[in-house]
Enzyme design. Structure first.
Site, mmCIF file in Angstrom:
data_model
loop_
_atom_site.group_PDB
_atom_site.id
_atom_site.type_symbol
_atom_site.label_atom_id
_atom_site.label_comp_id
_atom_site.label_asym_id
_atom_site.label_seq_id
_atom_site.Cartn_x
_atom_site.Cartn_y
_atom_site.Cartn_z
ATOM 1 N N SER A 59 20.729 2.484 16.655
ATOM 2 C CA SER A 59 20.241 3.732 17.448
ATOM 3 C C SER A 59 18.998 3.640 18.447
ATOM 4 O O SER A 59 18.755 3.949 19.363
ATOM 5 C CB SER A 59 19.899 4.890 16.629
ATOM 6 O OG SER A 59 20.866 5.138 15.663
ATOM 7 N N THR A 60 18.591 2.514 18.223
ATOM 8 C CA THR A 60 17.576 2.071 19.338
ATOM 9 C C THR A 60 18.131 1.801 20.600
ATOM 10 O O THR A 60 17.437 2.093 21.624
ATOM 11 C CB THR A 60 16.734 0.592 19.015
ATOM 12 O OG1 THR A 60 17.640 -0.439 18.630
ATOM 13 C CG2 THR A 60 15.858 0.906 17.796
#
Lengths: 507, 472
Positions: free
Chosen positions: A220-221
């Site tokens: 998700s970064t």
């Protein structure tokens, strides 16, 4: 008889002309072939006979230096690394039989005094009693921060990168496992060779500086990159809204995309970013389209080698896009950092720093300055903008979104800094296992602080190699490491108090 | 030609000596600078002994120069400075390689300069040498064969060219070559017409009576003995070249050159067929890399060093010439090539060419056959010896263990080369006197002999005029 004597003179002159021709053959024509013969150790011996300057950290600790070799040695100096494995991935090693790596390799000229500037300056000292012309490297990396990173990561595989937002100067860059360059530079060649063979056989790649020479699925970064690209392209805005959903069926498939843990997730951009829903970002990638997504992500420097002043950096990637139009589910999944997305750890720190730096991504560097033997500066690294991935406005929006993550989102558990210093972050949990396989994931976090006047950006990545890491999330596992890293750096380099901070806009 | 003041010829002679002084001082200074640079390069400091060293050096070359001024003041002015330059370069290289050997080399330098002065003093007339030709022949032959005497000869690096007497060891071959050169010059000067006169033909070759060709056969025999008995290809080739060249110059007949080299080639081929060490030498010459870490090690390392030196060299004291075994002896040229580069190595080649030029000029200038042949022979020794070893080091010819004149470490070599130098200077001084460039004053010995004669004749009651008649 005089005629014979003259003929003799001619013959002797001819013989010496042959000698002269042969000398030319060896010393002019064949000099390079001879130098590259495997049995020829002269160039190496010459290098080891000349003193070689130290590599010193930003906080004044010697990371590499030459010492007198033991009496029975072939060479005059050997290289030692007082900090052991701590800075091995930055200094590299310099050996007699096994070559050199990292700065020891690329900055060899400065260390031995062979650069043009040093040679010219040495001319002034031609009658001085010493011919030591060796140079020195001063790093941007702090030994104490490096030690903090090493302590925080402990025996878990992964990388920690701490860098200055405005300059790109790397303050810490640690990967575990590392190696001890002293053992590689062991004058006992057999022992050194055995150690290196062992390192090479280790599938965790201790010889590789994983922080900038390896890439991993970002999870998700990566939504920071997707969001930035979509905001700039006008595909989404702060007002965009996604109906809460558990499943999303992209075109061309019957296999739906789920949120992390199969949760119900939706809302406006701030909320889906804070809670790190997957479906909105899958939809955003599809909305950008294959070309738009690829271009938007490429502006972050993905696909290009990290422009760091160290050898053989890796390049981040979002995989093959040749026939992505027939595989739209993959495009959707890449939108939230899975499938073929792979990011270099330092690149994620650069992403956070670019957000903090109003959209300018600086080229990272570890060498602050090159000094000559008398401590005069030969060159100092000038910070350089590498990419401008997003507009200043988009950067501002992303800053707010990341503050949300730190304050009420997936990182809120763990990132709040000491002394009330404000912080912004984004977590990631990259699922490596296919459906039905045991859970395995990388835990990520990127963060920067203070929010008002960003100074440092950090990226932490824990490889999903054991059950503890794989069961956790980026926020819970990597978050405390990022927090401790920032706390530590602000303890030695406190941010300006908010009230005295110079106004940036309507001052 | 006596005391009418400064005639043009006498000015020439005086200028010759001041040129020599200037060049000798220059060679000394080059050596001192090289010595300092080598120390700076190796230890990053000015050598502690530079003062005494400089003093000693200037003293030594000063003595040599003064000796020439007193004893051979008409001699050629370039020979001594060139020899001093070579000696100096060699000394610096030896110091750089091995301090202990350098101390010994200093001692040998003293002895060599003494021998140089002694030779100039003892041999005041070239005819003195010719007079002792048979003594020199037997002495030379004895010296040449001495290493083959069991108990005396020592094998060093496979070659049996050393003789050890108690703590002293020397290479008799170095002295034998001078003795034999003198003998041949004298022998050929007397008989060259007889030898040149050919009485029978084999094909295109015209040959003299067997009795006159005997010496060349003897020389060939010696060479073969040296080659087989001492395993010393270099010396063997050197002796044989010396004899053949002198025969050829004396008789002006190419047939000697052809016969000589055919004979030597046959002997060399036979020994290649028969002896393992000769085959090894040839194999290494053809491809030293085939056995890079074994038999080819020395030459391969030498070539690495020379290649590493490139055009300007690694700088004195900054290479690794000690990687080459025996760098201070036979392989000193490799060390020079490494640290002084093509420039330094070419300087050495030029220095030998200057010696050859000066030596052969002496031979051309004189009208006496013996002097001509001796100058030719001695010059050939230096020129060919340097060629054989330099060519061996840089893979032009098969490698043979032989010293580089004036440059290599070693007492025998330095001593014999300075003796050769003194004889060449004497020959050149003699021709200057015969050409009237300076008065041919009697030598002290001749004065003493004359005084003695006068004294005896006076005792016998002869008047001076009667005496004169008796003497003439």
């Amino acid at each position: 008889m005089n005629r014979k004597i003259r003929q003799l003179a001619g013959a002797l002159i001819a013989m010496y002309i042959v000698l002269f021709a042969a000398l030319n053959y060896w010393q002019v024509n064949r000099t390079e072939e001879l130098a590259s013969e495997p049995g020829n150790t002269r160039a190496l011996i010459r290098q080891f006979d000349t003193p070689r300057g130290p590599i010193v950290t930003a906080d004044g600790v010697v990371a590499a230096r030459s010492v007198q070799a033991p009496g029975d040695s072939d060479v005059k100096f050997i290289r030692t690394y007082p900090t052991g494995d701590l800075l091995a991935h930055i200094t590299g090693y310099y050996t007699f039989g096994l070559g050199a790596s990292q700065l020891e390799q690329t900055k060899s000229g400065v260390l031995t005094g062979d650069t043009f500037t040093q040679q010219v300056r040495a001319l002034e000292d031609i009658f001085s009693p010493t011919n030591d012309n060796s140079g020195e490297l001063r790093l941007t990396v702090r030994e104490d921060m490096q030690a903090v990173a090493k302590f925080l990561l402990g025996p878990r595989e992964g990388s920690v990168v701490l860098m200055e937002v405005e300059t790109g100067a790397v303050t810490a860059m640690w990967s575990y496992p590392s190696f001890d360059p002293n053992l590689v530079a062991d004058p006992d060649y057999d022992a050194a060779f055995e150690y290196v063979t062992e390192l090479q056989a280790d599938d965790r790649d201790p010889l590789l500086a994983n922080a900038y020479q390896q890439r991993y699925m970002p999870g998700s970064t990566f939504k920071v990159l997707t969001t930035g690209a979509a905001l700039d392209a006008g595909v989404i805005t702060l007002e965009s809204f996604w109906e809460p959903a558990r499943e999303f069926l992209p075109p061309q498939t019957s296999d739906p995309i789920e949120n992390y843990g199969g949760s119900l997730c939706g809302g406006d951009l701030a909320e889906v970013f804070r809670r790190s829903c997957n479906i909105p970002f899958a939809e955003t990638a599809l909305a950008l389209g294959a070309e738009g997504f690829q271009d938007g992500i490429a502006r972050w420097g993905v696909g290009e080698e990290i422009p760091i002043d160290l050898p053989r950096p890796a390049a981040s990637t979002i995989g093959d896009f040749d026939d992505i139009d027939q595989q739209l589910p993959l495009l959707a999944i890449r939108g939230f950092g899975q499938n073929d997305d792979q990011m270099v750890p330092i690149h994620m720190a650069m992403v956070a720093a670019a957000v903090a730096n109003d959209g300018e991504m600086m080229a990272p560097f570890v060498v602050d300055a090159e000094l000559d033997h008398d401590g005069r500066i030969i060159s100092r690294t000038q910070p350089e903008v590498w990419q401008r991935p997003i507009s200043r406005q988009t950067a501002g929006i992303l800053q707010d979104l990341m503050v949300g993550v730190a304050e009420n989102g997936t990182a809120s558990c763990c990132i709040a800094l000491d002394n009330g210093i404000s912080v912004a972050a984004k977590t990631g949990t990259a699922q490596l296992n296919g459906p039905g396989e045991p859970e395995r994931s990388h835990a990520w976090i990127v963060a920067f602080a203070p929010v008002e006047q960003p100074k440092y950006a950090v990226a932490v990545m824990l490889k999903g190699t054991n059950a503890e890491i794989s069961a956790g999330t980026g926020g819970r596992l990597a978050g405390p490491i990022a927090k401790a890293m920032l706390d530590a750096v602000f303890a030695v380099d406190p941010p300006l108090p908010a009230e005295t901070a110079p106004e940036t806009s309507d001052g | 030609m006596s005391s009418t003041g400064a005639s043009p010829a006498r000015t020439l002679v005086r200028r010759r000596r001041s040129t020599e002084l200037m060049l000798v001082v220059m060679a000394g200074l080059i050596t001192a600078v090289a010595y300092t640079l080598a120390s700076l390069g190796a230890n990053a400091q000015i050598p502690a002994r530079i003062g005494p060293f400089l003093g000693l050096l200037l003293l030594l070359v000063g003595v040599a120069h003064v000796a020439v001024r007193l004893l051979a003041r008409g001699a050629d002015g370039t020979l001594l400075p060139v020899a001093v330059l070579l000696h100096g370069i060699g000394y610096v290289m030896i110091t750089r390689l091995d301090d202990e050997l350098a101390a010994l080399q200093t001692l040998w330098s003293f002895v060599a300069i003494l021998a140089f002065v002694a030779t100039l003093f003892l041999v005041q007339r070239t005819a003195d040498l010719a007079r002792y030709k048979w003594t020199l022949f037997f002495g030379g032959a004895f010296l040449l064969l001495l290493p083959m005497v069991p108990g005396l000869g020592v094998n060093i690096n496979g070659a049996r060219i050393w003789v050890r007497l108690g703590p002293m060891s020397f290479q008799p071959g170095e002295f034998a070559k001078i003795a034999l050169a003198v003998f041949f010059a004298a022998y050929l000067a007397e008989r060259r017409e007889l030898i040149a006169a050919s009485t029978w033909k084999i094909g295109p070759l015209r040959l003299p009576e067997l009795q006159y060709i005997a010496p060349i056969l003897v020389a060939w025999g010696f060479s073969v003995m040296v080659m087989v008995g001492q395993r010393d290809l270099g010396s063997s080739l050197l002796f044989f070249t010396l004899f053949v060249v002198m025969m050829w110059v004396a008789t002006e007949r190419v047939s000697y050159l052809v016969i000589g080299f055919v004979l030597f080639g046959a002997a060399a081929f036979m020994s290649w067929k028969m002896f393992g060490h000769v085959q090894t030498r040839v194999d290494i010459w053809l491809d030293p890399w085939e056995d890079e870490y074994g038999k080819g090690f020395q030459i391969v390392q030498a070539l690495y060093g020379i290649g590493d030196g490139g055009i300007v060299g690694t700088g004195l004291g900054r290479g690794s010439p000690d990687k080459v075994p025996e760098a201070q002896n036979d392989f000193i040229f490799a060390a020079i090539g490494e640290e002084m580069g093509l420039v330094g190595a070419t300087t050495v080649l030029m220095a030998y060419l200057l010696l050859i030029g000066a030596g052969l000029r002496i031979a051309l200038r004189t009208d006496r056959t013996f002097d001509k042949l001796l100058a030719t022979g001695l010059t050939t020794i230096i020129g060919v010896q340097a060629f054989i070893i330099i060519g061996g080091v840089i893979k032009v010819v098969p490698l043979t263990g032989i010293t580089l004149p004036f440059v290599s470490y070693g007492g025998s070599s330095l001593l014999s080369n300075y003796i050769v130098l003194a004889i060449l200077l004497r020959l050149s001084d003699a021709s200057a006197r015969r050409l009237g460039e300076l008065p041919d004053d009697p030598t002290p010995r001749e004065r003493w002999a004359a005084w003695n004669l006068r004294r005896r004749s006076r005792r016998a009651g002869l008047t001076d005029t009667e005496m004169h008649e008796v003497v003439s």
